[in-house]
Design a protein around this motif. Structure first.
Motif, PDB file in Angstrom:
ATOM      1  N   THR A 235      49.651  43.307  42.496  1.00 30.10           N
ATOM      2  CA  THR A 235      50.418  44.545  42.500  1.00 30.10           C
ATOM      3  C   THR A 235      49.458  45.727  42.659  1.00 30.10           C
ATOM      4  OG1 THR A 235      50.275  44.857  40.110  1.00 30.10           O
ATOM      5  CG2 THR A 235      52.118  43.522  40.937  1.00 30.10           C
ATOM      6  N   VAL A 236      50.009  46.886  42.979  1.00 30.07           N
ATOM      7  CA  VAL A 236      49.183  48.091  43.073  1.00 30.07           C
ATOM      8  C   VAL A 236      48.454  48.333  41.753  1.00 30.07           C
ATOM      9  CG1 VAL A 236      49.269  50.602  43.286  1.00 30.07           C
ATOM     10  CG2 VAL A 236      50.529  49.198  44.893  1.00 30.07           C
ATOM     11  N   PHE A 237      49.139  48.148  40.644  1.00 32.08           N
ATOM     12  CA  PHE A 237      48.533  48.348  39.325  1.00 32.08           C
ATOM     13  C   PHE A 237      47.369  47.379  39.124  1.00 32.08           C
ATOM     14  CE2 PHE A 237      48.135  47.518  34.765  1.00 32.08           C
ATOM     15  CZ  PHE A 237      48.014  48.818  34.277  1.00 32.08           C
ATOM     16  N   ASP A 238      47.582  46.100  39.482  1.00 33.38           N
ATOM     17  CA  ASP A 238      46.515  45.102  39.348  1.00 33.38           C
ATOM     18  C   ASP A 238      45.260  45.528  40.093  1.00 33.38           C
ATOM     19  OD1 ASP A 238      48.052  43.327  37.847  1.00 33.38           O
ATOM     20  OD2 ASP A 238      48.772  42.233  39.605  1.00 33.38           O
ATOM     21  N   ILE A 239      45.446  45.905  41.353  1.00 30.18           N
ATOM     22  CA  ILE A 239      44.301  46.178  42.224  1.00 30.18           C
ATOM     23  C   ILE A 239      43.613  47.493  41.861  1.00 30.18           C
ATOM     24  CG2 ILE A 239      43.551  46.482  44.612  1.00 30.18           C
ATOM     25  CD1 ILE A 239      44.579  43.650  43.884  1.00 30.18           C
ATOM     26  N   LEU A 240      44.373  48.529  41.556  1.00 25.60           N
ATOM     27  CA  LEU A 240      43.777  49.835  41.291  1.00 25.60           C
ATOM     28  C   LEU A 240      43.255  49.983  39.864  1.00 25.60           C
ATOM     29  CD1 LEU A 240      46.113  52.310  43.218  1.00 25.60           C
ATOM     30  CD2 LEU A 240      44.097  51.078  44.012  1.00 25.60           C
ATOM     31  N   LYS A 241      43.831  49.252  38.930  1.00 27.36           N
ATOM     32  CA  LYS A 241      43.404  49.385  37.535  1.00 27.36           C
ATOM     33  C   LYS A 241      42.562  48.215  37.033  1.00 27.36           C
ATOM     34  CE  LYS A 241      45.444  53.308  36.533  1.00 27.36           C
ATOM     35  NZ  LYS A 241      44.675  54.506  36.138  1.00 27.36           N
ATOM     36  N   HIS A 242      42.770  47.032  37.620  1.00 30.25           N
ATOM     37  CA  HIS A 242      42.074  45.847  37.114  1.00 30.25           C
ATOM     38  C   HIS A 242      41.540  45.006  38.274  1.00 30.25           C
ATOM     39  CE1 HIS A 242      43.585  46.792  33.123  1.00 30.25           C
ATOM     40  NE2 HIS A 242      44.802  46.861  33.612  1.00 30.25           N
ATOM     41  N   MET A 315      32.779  33.918  40.900  1.00 32.93           N
ATOM     42  CA  MET A 315      32.393  34.456  39.589  1.00 32.93           C
ATOM     43  C   MET A 315      33.605  34.994  38.832  1.00 32.93           C
ATOM     44  SD  MET A 315      28.920  34.447  39.373  1.00 32.93           S
ATOM     45  CE  MET A 315      28.353  35.923  38.519  1.00 32.93           C
ATOM     46  N   VAL A 316      34.787  34.547  39.190  1.00 35.58           N
ATOM     47  CA  VAL A 316      35.998  35.137  38.628  1.00 35.58           C
ATOM     48  C   VAL A 316      36.079  34.984  37.104  1.00 35.58           C
ATOM     49  CG1 VAL A 316      37.506  33.106  38.867  1.00 35.58           C
ATOM     50  CG2 VAL A 316      38.469  35.410  39.074  1.00 35.58           C
ATOM     51  N   GLU A 317      35.442  33.947  36.563  1.00 35.65           N
ATOM     52  CA  GLU A 317      35.482  33.759  35.102  1.00 35.65           C
ATOM     53  C   GLU A 317      34.628  34.796  34.381  1.00 35.65           C
ATOM     54  OE1 GLU A 317      31.873  31.649  36.503  1.00 35.65           O
ATOM     55  OE2 GLU A 317      33.968  31.762  37.166  1.00 35.65           O
ATOM     56  N   LYS A 318      33.779  35.512  35.148  1.00 37.46           N
ATOM     57  CA  LYS A 318      32.940  36.561  34.571  1.00 37.46           C
ATOM     58  C   LYS A 318      33.424  37.942  35.006  1.00 37.46           C
ATOM     59  CE  LYS A 318      28.839  33.603  34.382  1.00 37.46           C
ATOM     60  NZ  LYS A 318      27.430  33.432  34.788  1.00 37.46           N
ATOM     61  N   VAL A 319      34.719  38.060  35.241  1.00 38.57           N
ATOM     62  CA  VAL A 319      35.281  39.271  35.818  1.00 38.57           C
ATOM     63  C   VAL A 319      35.036  40.511  34.955  1.00 38.57           C
ATOM     64  CG1 VAL A 319      37.593  38.887  34.837  1.00 38.57           C
ATOM     65  CG2 VAL A 319      37.331  40.265  36.914  1.00 38.57           C
ATOM     66  N   GLU A 320      35.063  40.377  33.628  1.00 39.28           N
ATOM     67  CA  GLU A 320      34.853  41.537  32.766  1.00 39.28           C
ATOM     68  C   GLU A 320      33.438  42.083  32.922  1.00 39.28           C
ATOM     69  OE1 GLU A 320      37.051  43.212  31.237  1.00 39.28           O
ATOM     70  OE2 GLU A 320      38.683  41.807  31.641  1.00 39.28           O
ATOM     71  N   MET A 321      32.471  41.193  33.009  1.00 43.75           N
ATOM     72  CA  MET A 321      31.089  41.609  33.223  1.00 43.75           C
ATOM     73  C   MET A 321      30.928  42.290  34.581  1.00 43.75           C
ATOM     74  SD  MET A 321      28.223  40.605  35.175  1.00 43.75           S
ATOM     75  CE  MET A 321      28.342  38.845  35.489  1.00 43.75           C
ATOM     76  N   ILE A 322      31.567  41.737  35.589  1.00 42.93           N
ATOM     77  CA  ILE A 322      31.481  42.289  36.943  1.00 42.93           C
ATOM     78  C   ILE A 322      32.099  43.679  36.993  1.00 42.93           C
ATOM     79  CG2 ILE A 322      32.367  42.031  39.302  1.00 42.93           C
ATOM     80  CD1 ILE A 322      31.967  39.006  38.969  1.00 42.93           C
TER      81      ILE A 322
END
Length: 337
Positions: A235-242, A315-322
């Motif tokens: 969603t737009v929210f997913d992509i722009l915020k997270h 590296m998706v499991e490290k998304v917060e670090m990225i």
């Protein structure tokens, strides 16, 4: 059943250098009345992908594989004659170069007559009345229908093209960079017009753009393309915020933020790969500050980050670090290409 379902679509170009894999196995869905933004750098394949849906492609382009299921039918199997019956009535296109898409030696009304009479089966009087209604709908004076294209400003031409796209009440409109050549005030007017018309007429929309702000203003869903692949969608929210893919995060760093006028902009180093000979692993890896050895050798697939939000990153499991490191400009300036 979705209005549009793209499954594993591959669209290639024949060239003197070889076969260019412009669109290489993308998939997405669009429901009736939804809007999707295809975002990415120039040459990423977004226009090729969208134009393959309506089958208005360059002569050296061809669909290598995949399905384009529209309204229950696979358009890949349609003949040119069948596609002619679908265009304008079911699918329509707002081209990027509005100023070049209207015949300069005829009044605008002639373009409407051609569509209404040849495609819609109307008589001249009915065509005139419908054209007047459409001009009013997009905020143009119906008296201007008898004017020539050179008598219209850029914004007026774009509105006229939108009116043409709406002519036969299509279920899906593809808008290819519809506001690129316009100033920001006219851009906003055109985008609001498109949004209002879409909601009023329940039309699905695919918006092709490199401008994230355009997507934020007009779209429900976003698919981020890089080098012929969809690297992130949601969603737009997913992509722009997270955002969860390094490329998407890099795009955001390169875009001005009105709420943070002091924010330093940083571009992504390097250039997209040659799609005649694309890299073996992740196509973004050579430009990515988070690359590992696996990234250079193993091709990532879309993985669900959250419900309905997908990212093609090893590296998706490290998304917060990225996400955290991607905000640091030094992360991007240290990339060696």
């Amino acid at each position: 059943m979705p209005l549009l379902e793209i499954i594993g679509l591959k669209v290639y170009y024949r060239s003197s250098a070889g076969i260019s894999q412009a669109v290489d196995g993308i998939s997405f869905c669009l429901e009736k009345g939804q809007s999707l933004g295809l975002v990415g750098e120039s040459g990423c394949g977004k226009t090729t992908a969208a134009r393959s849906i309506i089958r208005v492609m360059d002569k050296n382009a061809f669909i290598q594989d995949g399905k384009i299921i529209f309204n229950g039918n696979n358009l890949v199997d349609f003949s040119e004659e069948q596609m002619r019956k679908v265009r304008w009535k079911e699918l329509s296109l707002i081209p990027q170069a509005a100023m070049d898409s209207i015949n300069p030696v005829y009044p605008i009304m002639d373009a409407f007559k051609e569509i209404f009479i040849l495609k819609g089966g109307m008589n001249k009087e009915g065509a005139k009345k419908r054209a007047q209604e459409l001009f009013l709908m997009v905020g143009l004076d119906p008296k201007r229908l008898n004017h020539y294209p050179h008598e219209f400003s850029g914004g007026m031409k774009q509105r006229a093209i939108i009116a043409l796209a709406l002519a036969l009440n299509p279920k899906l409109i593809i808008a290819d960079e519809p506001v690129t050549a316009l100033d920001v005030i006219v851009q906003n007017q055109i985008l609001m017009e498109l949004k209002n018309l879409r909601e009023q007429l329940n039309i699905a929309l695919i918006m092709i753009t490199h401008d994230i702000s355009v997507v934020a203003q007009t779209c429900d869903l976003v698919a981020v393309m890089y080098a012929g692949k969809i690297v992130e969608k949601g969603t737009v929210f997913d992509i722009l915020k997270h955002a969860a893919h390094p490329y998407t995060l890099g795009l955001e760093n390169a875009f001005p933020n009105l709420k943070r006028s002091d924010k330093e902009l940083v571009s992504i180093s390097g250039s997209p790969p040659d799609l005649v000979k694309p890299p073996k692993g992740c196509r973004f890896a050579p430009r990515c500050p988070f690359q590992t050895e696996d990234c250079l050798n193993k091709e990532p697939v879309l993985q669900e980050v959250d419900k309905g939000h997908y990212s093609a990153c090893l590296m998706v499991e490290k998304v917060e670090m990225i996400r955290k490191k991607a905000k640091d400009i030094d992360t991007w300036t240290k990339v060696k290409i």
